[in-house]
Motif scaffolding. Sequence first.
Motif, PDB file in Angstrom:
ATOM      1  N   PRO A 278      31.497  36.116  43.789  1.00  0.00           N
ATOM      2  CA  PRO A 278      32.294  35.810  42.602  1.00  0.00           C
ATOM      3  C   PRO A 278      33.298  34.681  42.854  1.00  0.00           C
ATOM      4  CG  PRO A 278      32.323  38.162  43.128  1.00  0.00           C
ATOM      5  CD  PRO A 278      31.759  37.457  44.311  1.00  0.00           C
ATOM      6  N   VAL A 279      33.647  34.004  41.785  1.00  0.00           N
ATOM      7  CA  VAL A 279      34.730  33.016  41.804  1.00  0.00           C
ATOM      8  C   VAL A 279      35.891  33.629  41.027  1.00  0.00           C
ATOM      9  CG1 VAL A 279      35.502  30.724  41.092  1.00  0.00           C
ATOM     10  CG2 VAL A 279      33.157  31.063  41.910  1.00  0.00           C
ATOM     11  N   VAL A 280      37.034  33.750  41.662  1.00  0.00           N
ATOM     12  CA  VAL A 280      38.216  34.321  41.018  1.00  0.00           C
ATOM     13  C   VAL A 280      39.205  33.188  40.732  1.00  0.00           C
ATOM     14  CG1 VAL A 280      40.102  35.982  41.183  1.00  0.00           C
ATOM     15  CG2 VAL A 280      37.884  36.500  42.240  1.00  0.00           C
ATOM     16  N   ILE A 281      39.539  33.015  39.463  1.00  0.00           N
ATOM     17  CA  ILE A 281      40.491  31.977  39.044  1.00  0.00           C
ATOM     18  C   ILE A 281      41.829  32.641  38.776  1.00  0.00           C
ATOM     19  CG2 ILE A 281      41.009  30.204  37.334  1.00  0.00           C
ATOM     20  CD1 ILE A 281      38.028  29.919  36.837  1.00  0.00           C
ATOM     21  N   LEU A 282      42.831  32.293  39.584  1.00  0.00           N
ATOM     22  CA  LEU A 282      44.159  32.872  39.452  1.00  0.00           C
ATOM     23  C   LEU A 282      45.081  31.898  38.719  1.00  0.00           C
ATOM     24  CD1 LEU A 282      43.100  33.538  42.698  1.00  0.00           C
ATOM     25  CD2 LEU A 282      44.898  35.234  42.323  1.00  0.00           C
ATOM     26  N   LEU A 283      45.666  32.353  37.617  1.00  0.00           N
ATOM     27  CA  LEU A 283      46.547  31.535  36.791  1.00  0.00           C
ATOM     28  C   LEU A 283      47.973  32.047  36.944  1.00  0.00           C
ATOM     29  CD1 LEU A 283      44.308  31.410  33.586  1.00  0.00           C
ATOM     30  CD2 LEU A 283      44.345  29.805  35.518  1.00  0.00           C
ATOM     31  N   GLY A 284      48.816  31.279  37.628  1.00  0.00           N
ATOM     32  CA  GLY A 284      50.151  31.738  37.988  1.00  0.00           C
ATOM     33  C   GLY A 284      51.146  31.785  36.839  1.00  0.00           C
ATOM     34  N   TRP A 285      52.224  32.515  37.065  1.00  0.00           N
ATOM     35  CA  TRP A 285      53.306  32.604  36.089  1.00  0.00           C
ATOM     36  C   TRP A 285      54.174  31.353  36.141  1.00  0.00           C
ATOM     37  CZ3 TRP A 285      52.859  35.461  40.554  1.00  0.00           C
ATOM     38  CH2 TRP A 285      53.862  35.320  41.527  1.00  0.00           C
ATOM     39  N   ALA A 286      54.987  31.135  35.107  1.00  0.00           N
ATOM     40  CA  ALA A 286      55.844  29.954  35.044  1.00  0.00           C
ATOM     41  C   ALA A 286      56.792  29.926  36.239  1.00  0.00           C
ATOM     42  CB  ALA A 286      56.648  29.950  33.746  1.00  0.00           C
ATOM     43  N   GLY A 287      56.794  28.808  36.962  1.00  0.00           N
ATOM     44  CA  GLY A 287      57.646  28.673  38.129  1.00  0.00           C
ATOM     45  C   GLY A 287      57.053  29.254  39.396  1.00  0.00           C
ATOM     46  N   CYS A 288      55.849  29.780  39.313  1.00  0.00           N
ATOM     47  CA  CYS A 288      55.191  30.370  40.477  1.00  0.00           C
ATOM     48  C   CYS A 288      54.853  29.291  41.511  1.00  0.00           C
ATOM     49  CB  CYS A 288      53.922  31.079  40.026  1.00  0.00           C
ATOM     50  SG  CYS A 288      52.876  31.678  41.366  1.00  0.00           S
ATOM     51  N   ARG A 289      55.103  29.586  42.759  1.00  0.00           N
ATOM     52  CA  ARG A 289      54.731  28.680  43.839  1.00  0.00           C
ATOM     53  C   ARG A 289      53.380  29.103  44.404  1.00  0.00           C
ATOM     54  NH1 ARG A 289      60.344  27.910  47.367  1.00  0.00           N
ATOM     55  NH2 ARG A 289      61.620  27.088  45.640  1.00  0.00           N
TER      56      ARG A 289
ATOM     57  N   ILE B 159      32.306  34.892  37.366  1.00  0.00           N
ATOM     58  CA  ILE B 159      33.697  34.424  37.334  1.00  0.00           C
ATOM     59  C   ILE B 159      34.621  35.526  36.841  1.00  0.00           C
ATOM     60  CG2 ILE B 159      35.297  32.731  36.338  1.00  0.00           C
ATOM     61  CD1 ILE B 159      32.768  30.921  35.961  1.00  0.00           C
ATOM     62  N   LEU B 160      35.708  35.734  37.580  1.00  0.00           N
ATOM     63  CA  LEU B 160      36.744  36.685  37.193  1.00  0.00           C
ATOM     64  C   LEU B 160      38.063  35.931  37.080  1.00  0.00           C
ATOM     65  CD1 LEU B 160      37.419  39.943  37.067  1.00  0.00           C
ATOM     66  CD2 LEU B 160      38.503  39.447  39.268  1.00  0.00           C
ATOM     67  N   PHE B 161      38.834  36.237  36.035  1.00  0.00           N
ATOM     68  CA  PHE B 161      40.169  35.649  35.882  1.00  0.00           C
ATOM     69  C   PHE B 161      41.220  36.658  36.325  1.00  0.00           C
ATOM     70  CE2 PHE B 161      37.685  33.339  32.686  1.00  0.00           C
ATOM     71  CZ  PHE B 161      37.988  32.030  33.031  1.00  0.00           C
ATOM     72  N   HIS B 162      42.267  36.157  36.982  1.00  0.00           N
ATOM     73  CA  HIS B 162      43.429  36.981  37.319  1.00  0.00           C
ATOM     74  C   HIS B 162      44.643  36.236  36.783  1.00  0.00           C
ATOM     75  CE1 HIS B 162      45.114  40.130  40.251  1.00  0.00           C
ATOM     76  NE2 HIS B 162      46.124  39.694  39.519  1.00  0.00           N
ATOM     77  N   VAL B 163      45.251  36.795  35.750  1.00  0.00           N
ATOM     78  CA  VAL B 163      46.241  36.081  34.936  1.00  0.00           C
ATOM     79  C   VAL B 163      47.615  36.717  35.096  1.00  0.00           C
ATOM     80  CG1 VAL B 163      46.799  35.321  32.594  1.00  0.00           C
ATOM     81  CG2 VAL B 163      44.398  35.602  33.288  1.00  0.00           C
ATOM     82  N   PHE B 164      48.647  35.876  35.270  1.00  0.00           N
ATOM     83  CA  PHE B 164      49.999  36.378  35.484  1.00  0.00           C
ATOM     84  C   PHE B 164      50.957  35.928  34.387  1.00  0.00           C
ATOM     85  CE2 PHE B 164      47.966  36.050  39.603  1.00  0.00           C
ATOM     86  CZ  PHE B 164      48.294  37.233  40.231  1.00  0.00           C
ATOM     87  N   SER B 165      51.654  36.892  33.792  1.00  0.00           N
ATOM     88  CA  SER B 165      52.731  36.671  32.840  1.00  0.00           C
ATOM     89  C   SER B 165      52.296  35.766  31.681  1.00  0.00           C
ATOM     90  CB  SER B 165      53.952  36.067  33.563  1.00  0.00           C
ATOM     91  OG  SER B 165      55.095  36.098  32.747  1.00  0.00           O
ATOM     92  N   ASN B 166      53.234  35.427  30.808  1.00  0.00           N
ATOM     93  CA  ASN B 166      52.894  34.592  29.668  1.00  0.00           C
ATOM     94  C   ASN B 166      52.493  33.181  30.082  1.00  0.00           C
ATOM     95  OD1 ASN B 166      53.083  36.391  27.586  1.00  0.00           O
ATOM     96  ND2 ASN B 166      55.105  35.751  26.883  1.00  0.00           N
ATOM     97  N   GLY B 167      53.069  32.699  31.202  1.00  0.00           N
ATOM     98  CA  GLY B 167      52.726  31.354  31.664  1.00  0.00           C
ATOM     99  C   GLY B 167      51.253  31.216  31.969  1.00  0.00           C
ATOM    100  N   GLY B 168      50.675  32.230  32.610  1.00  0.00           N
ATOM    101  CA  GLY B 168      49.245  32.216  32.877  1.00  0.00           C
ATOM    102  C   GLY B 168      48.430  32.575  31.652  1.00  0.00           C
ATOM    103  N   PHE B 169      48.977  33.485  30.831  1.00  0.00           N
ATOM    104  CA  PHE B 169      48.233  33.956  29.666  1.00  0.00           C
ATOM    105  C   PHE B 169      48.086  32.858  28.614  1.00  0.00           C
ATOM    106  CE2 PHE B 169      47.068  36.507  26.037  1.00  0.00           C
ATOM    107  CZ  PHE B 169      46.343  37.545  26.589  1.00  0.00           C
ATOM    108  N   MET B 170      49.096  31.988  28.473  1.00  0.00           N
ATOM    109  CA  MET B 170      48.994  30.879  27.523  1.00  0.00           C
ATOM    110  C   MET B 170      47.813  29.980  27.871  1.00  0.00           C
ATOM    111  SD  MET B 170      52.988  29.805  27.045  1.00  0.00           S
ATOM    112  CE  MET B 170      54.188  30.934  26.351  1.00  0.00           C
TER     113      MET B 170
END
Length: 285
Positions: A28-39, A99-110
């Motif tokens: 699988p390919v996991v796409i991680l979308l960080g939260w606003a300000g995430c490093r 493909i799996l998405f891993h989404v964090f907070s509204n910053g990633g969800f947008m």
Amino acid sequence: MSDDGLDYNIVFPDALISERHWHETKEPVVILLGWAGCRDKHLTKYSSIYNKQGCVTIRYTAPLKTVFVSEPFGYKELSNTAKKLLEILYDYDVENSPILFHVFSNGGFMLYRYIVELLHSHKQFSTLCIVGAVVDSAPGSGNVRGALRALKATLGPKINIMLRFVLLALFAVTVFLLRVVLYPLTKYIHRNHFDAFRDHPPSWPQLYLYSTADQVICFTDVELMVRALKGKGISVESIDFKTSSHVSHFRDFPEEYSKLCLDFLTCCMKDSEGTRTRKRHLVQR
């Protein structure tokens, strides 16, 4: 690395690890979308959960200005970002992998919202096989106080006090006017991420990880979304960690969090085996 203006990181696991976990199946390919300000160092801790399981991971966090300025004012910069992010799959020849998405907070969800819309409408991405999504501490809707807390945390303690006050005040007024007072009118021009996703959700399985102690994203918003998706017949699981703060569930409960994510991924892969010949899960109209 940077490509077409995107500052992302992609990690390929050791071939032996992938073979051990996935045998003759594409890893699988996991796409991680960080939260606003995430490093990126923060996202690395999450991606390691999947890398150890033999997955390819792509880490990306949208710039602050697109989350706190462009989106509230209705400029759809994140739509272009979503397209570039999906094109990375073709650049690295992993477009045929699950493909799996891993989404964090509204910053990633947008950003995730626009990805879903592209998967629904864009011919180029119609062959992608999305098996599921993990959503951490999201989504929130119309919570001005939570948005302010998120911006305050993102600005950090080093910024000048007066400048911080001015930025927070301007942001509060903008969000309150555009997303609360005027939203009954502005929604016909630009719908927020919560309403757009709730009305046109993807059909793949979803796991929502949240906490009633979250001071940024109101837990009732997450539960409202979960109920709405279940009402549309979508497979949805949700876990309330109860005591952990915003995007801190993994920090407070590392073993439980990791197990939940990997068990969910395994179930999604098994569920997708019978439908792998289809182009992808259809996005509900």
